[in-house]
Design a protein around this motif. Structure first.
Motif: not given
Length: 71
Positions: A3-6, A8-15, A33-42
């Motif tokens: 979800l986060i990957s799809s 990424y750089e296309k839509s805004s996400t608030i967590i 996996i947590a680092n990959a998610i955080l990398d995209r979120l941050l």
């Protein structure tokens, strides 16, 4: 992750969370996996840390204090 990957750089996400980033590995089943998610979120993000009393907890405490005083 997908979800986060799809998004990424296309839509805004608030967590919103009360879990610090260093503990996300426990939630997502591993640090990788947590680092990959955080990398995209941050990337391109604004992180806002809010410290202080919880207004929800404060209102519940006041409610139960008033209820107990009435009994």
């Amino acid at each position: 992750f997908q979800l986060i990957s799809s998004r990424y750089e296309k839509s805004s996400t608030i967590i919103t969370t009360n879990v610090v980033f260093s503990e996300w590995g426990e939630i997502f089943g591993g640090a990788t996996i947590a680092n990959a998610i955080l990398d995209r979120l941050l990337h391109h993000s604004y992180v806002i840390f809010i410290k202080g009393p919880s207004y929800r907890l404060q209102s519940k405490t006041a409610y139960f204090s008033n209820t107990n005083q009435q009994n």
